[in-house]
Design a protein around this motif. Structure first.
Motif, PDB file in Angstrom:
ATOM      1  N   LYS A 220     -35.289  45.605  -9.317  1.00 40.33           N
ATOM      2  CA  LYS A 220     -36.074  44.378  -9.524  1.00 40.33           C
ATOM      3  C   LYS A 220     -35.426  43.507 -10.598  1.00 40.33           C
ATOM      4  O   LYS A 220     -35.402  42.266 -10.467  1.00 40.33           O
ATOM      5  N   GLN A 229     -35.765  37.767  -3.875  1.00 37.91           N
ATOM      6  CA  GLN A 229     -37.147  38.227  -3.702  1.00 37.91           C
ATOM      7  C   GLN A 229     -37.141  39.653  -3.168  1.00 37.91           C
ATOM      8  O   GLN A 229     -36.626  39.915  -2.078  1.00 37.91           O
ATOM      9  N   ASN A 231     -39.751  42.609  -2.188  1.00 39.14           N
ATOM     10  CA  ASN A 231     -41.171  42.876  -1.946  1.00 39.14           C
ATOM     11  C   ASN A 231     -41.374  44.239  -1.293  1.00 39.14           C
ATOM     12  O   ASN A 231     -40.490  44.749  -0.596  1.00 39.14           O
ATOM     13  N   TYR A 232     -42.564  44.795  -1.543  1.00 35.83           N
ATOM     14  CA  TYR A 232     -42.928  46.086  -0.941  1.00 35.83           C
ATOM     15  C   TYR A 232     -44.274  45.953  -0.236  1.00 35.83           C
ATOM     16  O   TYR A 232     -45.191  45.301  -0.732  1.00 35.83           O
ATOM     17  N   ARG A 233     -44.373  46.583   0.926  1.00 32.65           N
ATOM     18  CA  ARG A 233     -45.671  46.709   1.606  1.00 32.65           C
ATOM     19  C   ARG A 233     -45.681  48.013   2.389  1.00 32.65           C
ATOM     20  O   ARG A 233     -44.619  48.616   2.645  1.00 32.65           O
TER      21      ARG A 233
END
Length: 246
Positions: A220, A229, A231-233
């Motif tokens: 990060k 960018q 991102n995590y999901r």
């Protein structure tokens, strides 16, 4: 980290002259603090590394002695593992500090696709330990202008994370396009998206005692440095999406 340029402030108004002098003084003071902080971090890391290395060497020599019991050898092994983890922590914290202080200046066009293939090849033996299947989908070459060493660390940390938070006989799916890298992996429960990029974050059910908890934090920091960018999901699988700045 660059020299402070002179401030063009040709004015007869005394208040503006004072403002200009104050701005220059503030810049010089901030530059001095930055240099002091950078030097302190590097010195502290170096000074810590020396006694840690000496301790590890002495433990290895101690473990080689013939008159030790099995219980003593187990104790030595436990101490060795703890010290070894401290060495990794020290190096990782120094690396993150250097990234945040923008000390990686050299930039070139880095082929992220080639880096992914290189890393998956290097990690193939590790993936085989859990019988993890790795697949790579290429829409096009992903080439990004950035520091090559940081690119290697960024890709490596994302792929290692996909292994750490995976299951036996799991899968890792990697997708590459012109400006996006996506890494999906099977695993247990969803991770906390608000904490996952923090230093030393570890999921509650994590059983990996060797992890420093800094891999994603470093990834990060690299992304923030270049305004990428990351991102995590979670959607039945863990999904990390890295969008590179144009």
């Amino acid at each position: 980290g660059k020299p402070i340029p002179p401030l063009d402030n040709n004015t007869r108004i005394s208040e503006f002259k004072e403002l200009g002098e104050a701005a220059l003084e503030m810049s010089r003071r901030n530059a001095k603090v930055y240099e002091s902080q950078k030097q302190f971090i590097e010195n502290a890391a170096h000074e810590l590394q020396t006694p840690l290395s000496i301790s590890l060497t002495k433990l290895e020599l101690l473990a080689a002695k013939e008159n030790l019991s099995e219980e003593q050898l187990l104790e030595i092994d436990e101490i060795y593992r703890s010290l070894n983890r401290a060495v990794k922590l020290n190096k990782s914290l120094l690396l993150q500090a250097r990234i945040e202080n923008k000390q990686f200046f050299e930039t070139k066009d880095v082929n992220i696709t080639a880096l992914v293939k290189e890393n998956t090849s290097d990690l193939s033996d590790i993936f085989e330990e859990k019988n993890i299947t790795v697949s790579i989908k290429e829409e096009s070459d992903c080439v990004v202008p950035m520091n090559e060493s940081l690119a290697q660390i960024l890709v490596g940390n994302l792929l290692k994370n996909a292994f750490v938070h995976n299951i036996t006989r799991g899968n890792i799916e990697i997708a590459l396009s012109a400006g996006v890298l996506s890494v999906k992996n099977t695993g247990g429960k969803a991770l906390d998206a608000s904490l996952i990029f923090n230093r030393f974050y570890r999921s509650i059910d994590s059983k990996n005692n060797e992890s420093t908890g800094l891999g994603l934090a470093i990834a990060k920091s690299i992304c923030d440095n270049y305004r990428f960018q990351l991102n995590y999901r979670y959607d039945k699988v863990h999904i990390f999406t890295l969008k590179f700045a144009k």
